[in-house]
Design a protein around this motif. Structure first.
Motif, PDB file in Angstrom:
ATOM      1  N   ARG A   5       0.698  -1.119  -0.108  1.00  0.00           N
ATOM      2  CA  ARG A   5      -0.073   0.232   0.045  1.00  0.00           C
ATOM      3  C   ARG A   5       0.894   1.358   0.091  1.00  0.00           C
ATOM      4  O   ARG A   5       0.266   2.267  -0.203  1.00  0.00           O
ATOM      5  CB  ARG A   5      -0.945   0.046   1.262  1.00  0.00           C
ATOM      6  N   ALA A   6       1.908   1.201   0.456  1.00  0.00           N
ATOM      7  CA  ALA A   6       2.944   2.528   0.116  1.00  0.00           C
ATOM      8  C   ALA A   6       4.308   2.145   0.066  1.00  0.00           C
ATOM      9  O   ALA A   6       4.778   1.112   0.499  1.00  0.00           O
ATOM     10  CB  ALA A   6       2.990   3.095   1.821  1.00  0.00           C
ATOM     11  N   GLY A   7       5.243   3.127  -0.271  1.00  0.00           N
ATOM     12  CA  GLY A   7       6.717   2.596  -0.604  1.00  0.00           C
ATOM     13  C   GLY A   7       7.338   3.093   0.520  1.00  0.00           C
ATOM     14  O   GLY A   7       6.765   3.743   1.465  1.00  0.00           O
ATOM     15  N   LEU A   8       8.511   2.548   0.767  1.00  0.00           N
ATOM     16  CA  LEU A   8       9.515   2.830   1.932  1.00  0.00           C
ATOM     17  C   LEU A   8      10.612   3.512   1.528  1.00  0.00           C
ATOM     18  O   LEU A   8      11.455   3.198   0.517  1.00  0.00           O
ATOM     19  CB  LEU A   8       9.893   1.637   2.527  1.00  0.00           C
ATOM     20  N   VAL A   9      10.561   4.971   2.278  1.00  0.00           N
ATOM     21  CA  VAL A   9      11.989   5.727   2.050  1.00  0.00           C
ATOM     22  C   VAL A   9      12.833   5.549   3.250  1.00  0.00           C
ATOM     23  O   VAL A   9      12.390   5.772   4.454  1.00  0.00           O
ATOM     24  CB  VAL A   9      11.618   7.272   1.828  1.00  0.00           C
ATOM     25  N   ALA A  10      14.122   4.935   3.003  1.00  0.00           N
ATOM     26  CA  ALA A  10      15.009   4.920   4.422  1.00  0.00           C
ATOM     27  C   ALA A  10      15.663   6.100   4.409  1.00  0.00           C
ATOM     28  O   ALA A  10      16.514   6.801   3.634  1.00  0.00           O
ATOM     29  CB  ALA A  10      15.792   3.847   4.123  1.00  0.00           C
ATOM     30  N   ASP A  29      12.404   1.361  -0.929  1.00  0.00           N
ATOM     31  CA  ASP A  29      12.116   1.806  -2.368  1.00  0.00           C
ATOM     32  C   ASP A  29      12.838   3.061  -2.668  1.00  0.00           C
ATOM     33  O   ASP A  29      12.782   3.338  -4.046  1.00  0.00           O
ATOM     34  CB  ASP A  29      10.539   2.042  -2.380  1.00  0.00           C
ATOM     35  N   ALA A  30      13.319   3.772  -1.907  1.00  0.00           N
ATOM     36  CA  ALA A  30      14.089   5.102  -1.998  1.00  0.00           C
ATOM     37  C   ALA A  30      14.752   5.355  -0.648  1.00  0.00           C
ATOM     38  O   ALA A  30      14.566   4.731   0.312  1.00  0.00           O
ATOM     39  CB  ALA A  30      13.080   6.194  -2.589  1.00  0.00           C
ATOM     40  N   VAL A  31      15.791   6.263  -1.032  1.00  0.00           N
ATOM     41  CA  VAL A  31      16.641   6.553   0.315  1.00  0.00           C
ATOM     42  C   VAL A  31      16.814   8.108   0.251  1.00  0.00           C
ATOM     43  O   VAL A  31      17.044   8.581  -0.695  1.00  0.00           O
ATOM     44  CB  VAL A  31      18.189   6.039  -0.164  1.00  0.00           C
ATOM     45  N   MET A  32      16.979   8.646   1.661  1.00  0.00           N
ATOM     46  CA  MET A  32      17.036   9.881   1.719  1.00  0.00           C
ATOM     47  C   MET A  32      18.302  10.131   2.646  1.00  0.00           C
ATOM     48  O   MET A  32      18.596   9.531   3.726  1.00  0.00           O
ATOM     49  CB  MET A  32      15.907  10.372   2.762  1.00  0.00           C
ATOM     50  N   VAL A  33      19.281  11.034   2.199  1.00  0.00           N
ATOM     51  CA  VAL A  33      20.428  11.267   2.596  1.00  0.00           C
ATOM     52  C   VAL A  33      20.201  12.698   3.658  1.00  0.00           C
ATOM     53  O   VAL A  33      20.373  13.569   3.277  1.00  0.00           O
ATOM     54  CB  VAL A  33      21.742  11.587   1.727  1.00  0.00           C
ATOM     55  N   ALA A  34      19.944  12.227   4.852  1.00  0.00           N
ATOM     56  CA  ALA A  34      19.927  13.285   5.932  1.00  0.00           C
ATOM     57  C   ALA A  34      21.126  13.739   6.460  1.00  0.00           C
ATOM     58  O   ALA A  34      21.448  13.396   7.378  1.00  0.00           O
ATOM     59  CB  ALA A  34      18.948  12.629   6.998  1.00  0.00           C
ATOM     60  N   ARG A  35      21.577  14.981   5.626  1.00  0.00           N
ATOM     61  CA  ARG A  35      23.146  15.314   6.091  1.00  0.00           C
ATOM     62  C   ARG A  35      22.963  16.127   7.457  1.00  0.00           C
ATOM     63  O   ARG A  35      24.057  15.931   8.221  1.00  0.00           O
ATOM     64  CB  ARG A  35      23.553  16.249   5.188  1.00  0.00           C
ATOM     65  N   GLY A  36      21.822  16.777   7.771  1.00  0.00           N
ATOM     66  CA  GLY A  36      21.939  17.397   9.220  1.00  0.00           C
ATOM     67  C   GLY A  36      21.996  16.291  10.346  1.00  0.00           C
ATOM     68  O   GLY A  36      22.820  16.553  11.073  1.00  0.00           O
ATOM     69  N   ASP A  37      21.122  15.264  10.354  1.00  0.00           N
ATOM     70  CA  ASP A  37      21.200  14.431  11.470  1.00  0.00           C
ATOM     71  C   ASP A  37      22.358  13.516  11.210  1.00  0.00           C
ATOM     72  O   ASP A  37      23.091  13.152  12.442  1.00  0.00           O
ATOM     73  CB  ASP A  37      19.914  13.530  11.323  1.00  0.00           C
TER      74      ASP A  37
END
Length: 336
Positions: A5-10, A29-37
């Motif tokens: 039902r939904a995609g997963l962004v890590a 399903d996709a990746v986020m590079v959270a530079r701040g954290d």
């Protein structure tokens, strides 16, 4: 918990995630590079290199990658960014990120509209700059890609579109994988991703260089080519008479009848002699040149293997149709 039902962004923000990053990218399903954290957990000087590593890894896996946090941080309180912030956004584009993301700048800042407009201007200017294409090509992915039919065909479609200066690449995709494999190459022409799934069409909006559209279910090769032409014109990517590259993804079984017909025409000489049979270790026989039809399996690794088996089986079935029985096996070409 969510099924399909939904995609997963890590969201990558911990050193522990970096230790298992290959597994995370494979499952997400996709990746986020959270530079701040990530910058809180790592030394500041480590973050830029990690960002480049993550972007490249996601491109290799054909997964959309988002670079986020603190991109235009000063625009929370100022109507213009610093030059360093503008350079930071451009660097993410040169690295090959699919998307760059604003956080507090648009969620709680005093200039949310200006922040979005500035981000858009930086992206457009960077991709139009003369250094962008050479920078993207300098990031060589081919040497680390598995030489499976699906990967090779997608890379060939992107390269063909660039060399022929086509107006667009039109990708028929059931789950979005075919469009993602093409986008990974960052071709110089737009990608029109056609899918019967509304959910897939929506998710592909995150993909670099792709415009997605929903189409009805199609079964025949001729119907797909006709739909590709109509969609390219309707969506404003081409006009009648323009050149476009069409790639068909999905389960090979869906296109098996069309594939058999095309092969039969090849063997009958209708499509000419540009056809060869090559032998691979344990792979049986596969087409080495197939000028009129491209079939790509857009499934997981095990489906890639199944597709290779299907192609090999198909050509074993039909390979004798174009020669006498006493001629023996078809010779392999060195350039196959």
């Amino acid at each position: 918990l969510i099924g399909g039902r939904a995609g997963l962004v890590a969201k990558i923000e911990k050193p522990q995630a970096l230790e298992r990053i290959a597994d995370i990218v494979h499952l997400a399903d996709a990746v986020m590079v959270a530079r701040g954290d990530l910058g809180v957990e790592l030394a500041p000087e480590e973050v830029p290199g990690r960002q480049k590593e993550l972007v490249r890894l996601c491109r290799l896996a054909a997964k959309p990658v988002i670079v986020a946090t603190q991109m235009l941080e000063s625009m929370i309180q100022s109507p213009t960014p610093t030059r360093a912030e503008a350079s930071d956004v451009a660097t993410a584009i040169y690295d090959g990120a699919d998307a760059v993301m604003l956080s507090a700048e648009s969620a709680a800042g005093a200039y949310p509209l200006e922040a979005v407009q500035m981000m858009d201007r930086i992206i457009r200017h960077t991709e139009a700059h003369g250094f962008y294409r050479p920078a993207i090509r300098a990031i060589d992915l081919d040497q680390d890609l598995d030489a499976t039919p699906s990967h090779v065909v997608a890379a060939a479609a992107a390269d063909m579109a660039d060399r022929l200066e086509a107006e667009a690449i039109i990708a028929f995709t059931a789950r979005g994988t075919t469009a993602m494999r093409i986008a990974r190459q960052r071709p110089a022409v737009p990608i029109l991703a056609l899918t019967p799934s509304l959910e897939v069409a929506r998710r592909l909006c995150l993909l670099w260089g792709a415009h997605s559209a929903r189409i009805p279910e199609l079964s025949g090769y001729e119907d797909m080519v006709e739909e590709a032409s109509a969609a390219a014109i309707a969506e404003g990517f081409a006009r009648a008479g323009d050149l476009a590259v069409v790639q068909i993804g999905g389960d090979l079984q869906e296109h098996r009848a069309a594939l058999r017909q095309a092969v039969a025409r090849l063997l009958d000489g209708v499509l000419g002699d540009d056809f060869a049979v090559a032998r691979g270790a344990g792979q049986g026989r596969r087409p080495a040149a197939f000028p009129d039809l491209v079939v790509d399996d857009a499934g997981a690794a095990e489906e890639d293997a199944a597709a290779e088996f299907e192609i090999a089986e198909l050509f074993d079935d039909l390979g004798s149709a174009g020669r006498d029985d006493d001629e023996g096996p078809a010779p392999a070409r060195d350039n196959a």
